[in-house]
Design an enzyme around this catalytic site. Structure first.
Site, mmCIF file in Angstrom:
data_model
loop_
_atom_site.group_PDB
_atom_site.id
_atom_site.type_symbol
_atom_site.label_atom_id
_atom_site.label_comp_id
_atom_site.label_asym_id
_atom_site.label_seq_id
_atom_site.Cartn_x
_atom_site.Cartn_y
_atom_site.Cartn_z
ATOM 1 N N GLU A 97 27.241 38.710 -3.542
ATOM 2 C CA GLU A 97 26.663 38.331 -4.823
ATOM 3 C C GLU A 97 27.323 39.108 -5.954
ATOM 4 O O GLU A 97 27.655 40.285 -5.809
ATOM 5 C CB GLU A 97 25.146 38.559 -4.806
ATOM 6 C CG GLU A 97 24.458 37.729 -3.736
ATOM 7 C CD GLU A 97 22.941 37.786 -3.780
ATOM 8 O OE1 GLU A 97 22.324 37.046 -3.000
ATOM 9 O OE2 GLU A 97 22.368 38.555 -4.574
ATOM 10 N N CYS A 346 18.962 45.394 -9.974
ATOM 11 C CA CYS A 346 19.508 46.495 -9.183
ATOM 12 C C CYS A 346 18.725 46.675 -7.886
ATOM 13 O O CYS A 346 17.501 46.758 -7.890
ATOM 14 C CB CYS A 346 19.449 47.778 -10.013
ATOM 15 S SG CYS A 346 20.108 49.216 -9.163
#
Length: 371
Positions: A97, A346
């Site tokens: 990703e 994150c």
């Protein structure tokens, strides 16, 4: 007759591209022409390279290719964050990703370096998925190439579509050293993406020997995923700390700063998890620990993912932790959560891949035993 495997020019550093062109009897300046076409104009074929002779284009077509990773999907968050799932050369089940985070006139691209992660940080979704393999230079720089091209034809004279790159995606960059260095060199090269060394940041969990090696090869900005103020807690959260404890890590960081050609600081990343590492005593302990280092601190409120076992701290608790550090003289920022509605925040990146470590299966089995 076996097909000749073509050389993928996308991932070759400028130095290696020059070596390649000389090896096939061509002049150095041809490498400069080609690298500009690929990385500044987004060329996908040699036929597009109109200032390259037809004979050379035909020659390159026979022995070379320009092949980036395949985009499986693109999702756009309500806050404008974009996430791409990108298929690597490993096949349909080897996907990573990549995330682009817009912020005014800035656009920061979070780039992956491994299919999965070879480490096992307890609060990171990528780590829970296990590990397959390292990415190649073409697969790493290909993420930058794809992100820029997603906005339409590339214009070397237009505004920058990506202003900053952070090696903070899936994987531990220093465990894939050579390909990551090659890709970062391309990011900063004037004939490729031309990013400032201050705008390319490598984040590491603390592979200490490679930090010493890194500063001899490049002078990108360095970030440390610390997440704990002492070895006892960090051993639990970031297992590589058992091999390279905090004192050794900070010593390596100091060496890195001392050997840069200009004055800079290290960014300390600290993910705040409720009841784990976010109390006032730990804030004071962190402030004392980091006195030896020229640094700024980036606090990251934990981004939940299924079965993580951790929770995000309250805003009041986060602000209190920040104030203690600021009062101690540090520049402290709190990272704004971006892209969490598309699992692009994150710690949430997981991709889709075959786990050679069986780590993901072990966590599933462990959860079933506990339930």
């Amino acid at each position: 007759m076996t097909d000749i495997k073509k050389v993928n020019l996308l991932g070759l550093s400028p130095e290696k591209l020059i070596e390649f062109f000389e090896s096939i009897g061509e002049k150095k300046f041809r490498a400069t022409q080609v690298i500009k076409w690929i990385h500044q104009k987004g060329a996908e074929s040699f036929e597009e390279m109109t200032d390259v002779s037809k004979a050379l284009r035909a020659k390159l077509e026979q022995i070379c290719e320009i092949r980036g990773p395949e985009v499986v999907s693109q999702n756009i968050s309500t806050d404008g964050t974009r996430k791409w799932i990108i298929r690597t050369e490993g096949g349909k089940n080897d996907c990573v990703e990549t995330v682009l985070i817009p912020d005014g006139d800035r656009a920061t691209l979070c780039v992956s370096s491994q299919v999965g992660c070879s480490l096992d940080c307890s609060f990171c979704s990528t780590g829970k998925q296990g590990f397959n393999r390292n990415l190649t230079p073409a697969e790493i720089i290909g993420q930058v190439w794809i992100a820029i091209k997603s906005f339409g034809p590339m214009d070397p004279n237009g505004p920058r579509r990506v202003t900053n790159v952070v090696m903070m995606g899936m994987g531990e960059p220093l465990m894939n050293f050579e390909p990551v260095v090659d890709a970062m060199i391309l990011m900063m090269h004037d004939h490729a993406y031309g990013l400032s060394k201050r705008r390319v940041t490598l984040s590491t969990s603390g592979v200490v020997p490679k930090i010493y090696e890194l500063v001899k090869r490049t002078d990108v900005s360095l970030a440390i995923s610390l997440h704990a103020p002492n070895d006892a807690l960090r051993n639990e959260l970031v297992p590589i700390n058992k091999k390279y404890p905090i004192a050794e890590l900070l010593e390596a960081c100091q060496f890195y700063l001392e050997n840069l050609p200009d004055k800079r600081h290290i960014t300390i990343e600290y993910t705040l998890m409720s009841g784990v590492n976010d109390n006032e005593e730990q804030a004071h302990e962190l402030a004392e620990l980091l006195k030896v280092l020229e640094c700024k601190i980036n606090l990251i409120p934990f981004n939940p993912f299924p079965h993580s076992g951790y929770e995000k701290p309250s805003n009041n608790r986060t602000r209190r932790f920040q104030k203690i550090l600021a009062d101690a003289g540090y520049t402290v920022t709190v990272r704004t959560t971006r892209g969490d509605d598309i699992d692009a925040a994150c710690g949430q990146l997981v991709g889709d891949f075959h786990d050679k470590t069986r780590r993901s299966q072990k966590y599933i089995e462990l959860r079933e035993v506990k339930s």
